[in-house]
Scaffold this active site. Structure first.
Site, PDB file in Angstrom:
ATOM      1  N   ASP A  16     -11.884   0.847   3.250  1.00  0.00           N
ATOM      2  CA  ASP A  16     -12.590   1.964   3.385  1.00  0.00           C
ATOM      3  C   ASP A  16     -13.047   1.975   4.891  1.00  0.00           C
ATOM      4  OD1 ASP A  16     -12.403   2.921   0.977  1.00  0.00           O
ATOM      5  OD2 ASP A  16     -13.987   1.528   0.110  1.00  0.00           O
TER       6      ASP A  16
ATOM      7  N   TYR B 293     -10.501   1.894  -8.865  1.00  0.00           N
ATOM      8  CA  TYR B 293     -10.937   2.525  -7.352  1.00  0.00           C
ATOM      9  C   TYR B 293     -12.089   3.543  -7.746  1.00  0.00           C
ATOM     10  CZ  TYR B 293      -7.368   0.041  -4.603  1.00  0.00           C
ATOM     11  OH  TYR B 293      -6.692  -0.338  -3.883  1.00  0.00           O
TER      12      TYR B 293
ATOM     13  N   ASP C 123      -2.158   0.484   4.840  1.00  0.00           N
ATOM     14  CA  ASP C 123      -2.975   0.138   3.435  1.00  0.00           C
ATOM     15  C   ASP C 123      -4.255  -0.246   4.096  1.00  0.00           C
ATOM     16  OD1 ASP C 123      -3.763  -0.867   1.206  1.00  0.00           O
ATOM     17  OD2 ASP C 123      -2.325  -2.717   1.323  1.00  0.00           O
ATOM     18  N   SER C 124      -5.336   0.572   4.440  1.00  0.00           N
ATOM     19  CA  SER C 124      -6.484   0.178   4.853  1.00  0.00           C
ATOM     20  C   SER C 124      -7.669   0.067   3.922  1.00  0.00           C
ATOM     21  CB  SER C 124      -6.614   0.764   6.252  1.00  0.00           C
ATOM     22  OG  SER C 124      -7.874   1.651   6.075  1.00  0.00           O
TER      23      SER C 124
ATOM     24  N   ASP D 284      -5.869  -6.863  14.766  1.00  0.00           N
ATOM     25  CA  ASP D 284      -6.251  -5.528  14.660  1.00  0.00           C
ATOM     26  C   ASP D 284      -5.028  -4.396  14.690  1.00  0.00           C
ATOM     27  OD1 ASP D 284      -7.809  -3.304  14.484  1.00  0.00           O
ATOM     28  OD2 ASP D 284      -8.243  -3.339  16.636  1.00  0.00           O
ATOM     29  N   GLY D 285      -5.068  -3.706  13.554  1.00  0.00           N
ATOM     30  CA  GLY D 285      -4.089  -2.663  13.696  1.00  0.00           C
ATOM     31  C   GLY D 285      -3.888  -1.687  14.929  1.00  0.00           C
TER      32      GLY D 285
ATOM     33  N   TYR E  61      -1.180   1.786  -6.990  1.00  0.00           N
ATOM     34  CA  TYR E  61      -1.521   2.220  -5.532  1.00  0.00           C
ATOM     35  C   TYR E  61      -0.299   1.747  -4.488  1.00  0.00           C
ATOM     36  CZ  TYR E  61      -4.013   1.548  -1.053  1.00  0.00           C
ATOM     37  OH  TYR E  61      -4.389   1.566   0.226  1.00  0.00           O
ATOM     38  N   GLN E  62      -0.003   0.325  -4.786  1.00  0.00           N
ATOM     39  CA  GLN E  62       0.938  -0.296  -4.027  1.00  0.00           C
ATOM     40  C   GLN E  62       2.483   0.600  -4.105  1.00  0.00           C
ATOM     41  OE1 GLN E  62      -0.710  -2.985  -2.441  1.00  0.00           O
ATOM     42  NE2 GLN E  62      -1.068  -4.438  -3.984  1.00  0.00           N
TER      43      GLN E  62
HETATM   44  N1  AAT Z   1      -3.600  -3.311  -1.091  1.00  0.00           N
HETATM   45  C1  AAT Z   1      -4.922  -3.684  -1.313  1.00  0.00           C
HETATM   46  C2  AAT Z   1      -5.843  -2.470  -0.805  1.00  0.00           C
HETATM   47  C3  AAT Z   1      -6.319  -2.598   0.196  1.00  0.00           C
HETATM   48  S1  AAT Z   1      -6.243  -3.723   1.098  1.00  0.00           S
HETATM   49  C4  AAT Z   1      -6.907  -3.268   3.137  1.00  0.00           C
HETATM   50  C5  AAT Z   1      -6.697  -4.440   3.969  1.00  0.00           C
HETATM   51  O1  AAT Z   1      -6.711  -3.663   5.254  1.00  0.00           O
HETATM   52  C6  AAT Z   1      -7.555  -5.523   3.887  1.00  0.00           C
HETATM   53  O2  AAT Z   1      -6.986  -6.738   3.740  1.00  0.00           O
HETATM   54  C7  AAT Z   1      -8.287  -5.662   4.979  1.00  0.00           C
HETATM   55  O3  AAT Z   1      -8.667  -6.910   5.697  1.00  0.00           O
HETATM   56  C8  AAT Z   1      -7.558  -4.974   6.214  1.00  0.00           C
HETATM   57  N2  AAT Z   1      -7.842  -4.425   7.503  1.00  0.00           N
HETATM   58  C9  AAT Z   1      -8.950  -3.614   7.464  1.00  0.00           C
HETATM   59  N3  AAT Z   1      -9.107  -3.336   8.729  1.00  0.00           N
HETATM   60  C10 AAT Z   1      -8.065  -3.340   9.669  1.00  0.00           C
HETATM   61  C11 AAT Z   1      -7.706  -3.411  10.783  1.00  0.00           C
HETATM   62  N4  AAT Z   1      -8.428  -2.830  11.488  1.00  0.00           N
HETATM   63  N5  AAT Z   1      -6.494  -3.784  11.307  1.00  0.00           N
HETATM   64  C12 AAT Z   1      -5.659  -4.435  10.280  1.00  0.00           C
HETATM   65  N6  AAT Z   1      -5.952  -4.722   8.987  1.00  0.00           N
HETATM   66  C13 AAT Z   1      -7.400  -4.271   8.461  1.00  0.00           C
HETATM   67  C14 AAT Z   1      -7.141  -1.159   0.446  1.00  0.00           C
HETATM   68  C15 AAT Z   1      -8.168  -1.079  -0.654  1.00  0.00           C
HETATM   69  C16 AAT Z   1      -8.820   0.579  -0.719  1.00  0.00           C
HETATM   70  C17 AAT Z   1     -10.093   0.504  -1.418  1.00  0.00           C
HETATM   71  C18 AAT Z   1     -10.457   1.654  -1.684  1.00  0.00           C
HETATM   72  N7  AAT Z   1     -11.935   1.931  -1.966  1.00  0.00           N
END
Ligand code: AAT
Length: 292
Positions: free
Chosen positions: A162, A228, A159-160, A140-141, A64-65
């Site tokens: 769900d 996933y 990288d958000s 918040d993004g 993924y990364q």
């Molecule tokens: N790299 C690991 C995969 C992820 S992590 C997703 C990250 O997004 C989490 O750390 C969460 O806290 C952050 N996040 C969520 N909402 C926001 C926001 N509004 N602003 C900033 N950061 C946020 C993704 C996994 C996918 C899973 C698929 N089923």
């Protein structure tokens, strides 16, 4: 629910739940935004779970990364300023840092607990925070993007989690408009865009919005991540109006400029061939995406 096993149950994938055998629960906490859990699994190493949903495992996080990062960054000639939204585990930062031309890496993660827990339990992922080019913003993004001057970034990686919970807005049209504004002409974005097996309706909405907002290229790519839901996950790749971007044919080889990253493990998953292959879609998905 099977005793001693973790099952990933969610209304986003009704009627199915992938399970992992739990050796030991290592952390459980509640942040302002979500429940945070880390456990040792018997077959995928340590696992990070937010609100009952797997975010990464040590064994397959590479798939993924590496893909969400190198698909956009290898598609433009010289990425200099990069923004990561979400990604508080640091894995995407670790991948961005392989690109020696990058000068500045901002990250905006909403939940400080994710960052702290990752540094404690996932040092090989959180190593991304050690790069001197990284600046961490907790928040918040969407709010962060509102304050970014027009045309700031060469690339944005979303990288958000769900779209149920704190990430909901990161899948909506106003967010994509802010992303487009924050990118330079010909800049690129890569976003977590769910599974072709489970979420064609969500993907359809994202593609629809992106075709309206991004006047360069709009493409969907995917990768295989066994832990996933449905075992696959996709990415939306878009570029703004400006110098054209051909996502399907990478022009940067990461392997060549990877050698200055002695402290970081070599790439496990990404290469130029899999980059090109990631854009080949099954017919049912191709039809929906092309109809938008
Ligand atoms: N790299 C690991 C995969 C992820 S992590 C997703 C990250 O997004 C989490 O750390 C969460 O806290 C952050 N996040 C969520 N909402 C926001 C926001 N509004 N602003 C900033 N950061 C946020 C993704 C996994 C996918 C899973 C698929 N089923």
């Amino acid at each position: 629910v099977i005793p001693g096993w973790f099952s990933e149950i969610s209304s986003m994938w009704p009627g199915e739940a992938h399970s992992l055998k739990v050796e030991k629960i290592l952390f459980q906490g509640k942040s302002d935004y979500q429940n945070v859990m880390v456990f040792q699994s018997s077959s995928y190493g340590k696992v990070l779970v937010l609100d009952g949903v797997i975010q990464l495992t040590e064994r397959d996080e590479c798939a993924y990364q590496e893909m969400i990062t190198h698909l956009p960054l290898c598609s433009i000639p010289n990425p200099k300023k990069v923004l990561v939204i979400g990604g508080g585990d640091g894995g995407v930062l670790r991948e961005v840092a392989r690109h020696s031309l990058v000068e500045k890496i901002d990250i905006c993660e909403i939940d400080k607990m994710v960052v702290d827990v990752s540094k404690q339990f996932f040092p090989e992922v959180a190593v991304g925070f050690d790069d001197p080019r990284v600046a961490l913003h907790i928040g918040d993004g969407v709010a962060f993007l509102r304050d970014v001057p027009t045309g700031t970034y060469d690339a944005i990686i979303v990288d958000s989690s769900d779209p149920i919970g704190p990430a909901q807005e990161l899948f909506e049209k106003p967010f994509f408009e802010l992303v487009a504004k924050a990118l330079r002409p010909g800049g690129v974005v890569s976003t977590q865009a769910e599974s072709i097996w489970l979420h064609m309706h969500i993907i359809e909405g994202i593609v629809d919005n992106c075709r309206q907002i991004f006047k360069g290229s709009v493409e969907y790519a995917w990768t295989s991540v066994p832990t996933y839901p449905s075992g696959v996950i996709g990415f939306m790749l878009c570029s703004t109006e400006g110098p054209p971007v051909d996502f399907k044919h990478p022009l940067n080889s990461i392997d060549a400029n990877d050698s200055n990253q002695k402290s970081v493990r070599p790439l496990k998953f990404y290469n130029s061939e899999i980059h090109e292959a990631a854009f080949c879609l099954p017919s049912f998905a191709r039809r929906v995406i092309d109809s938008k």
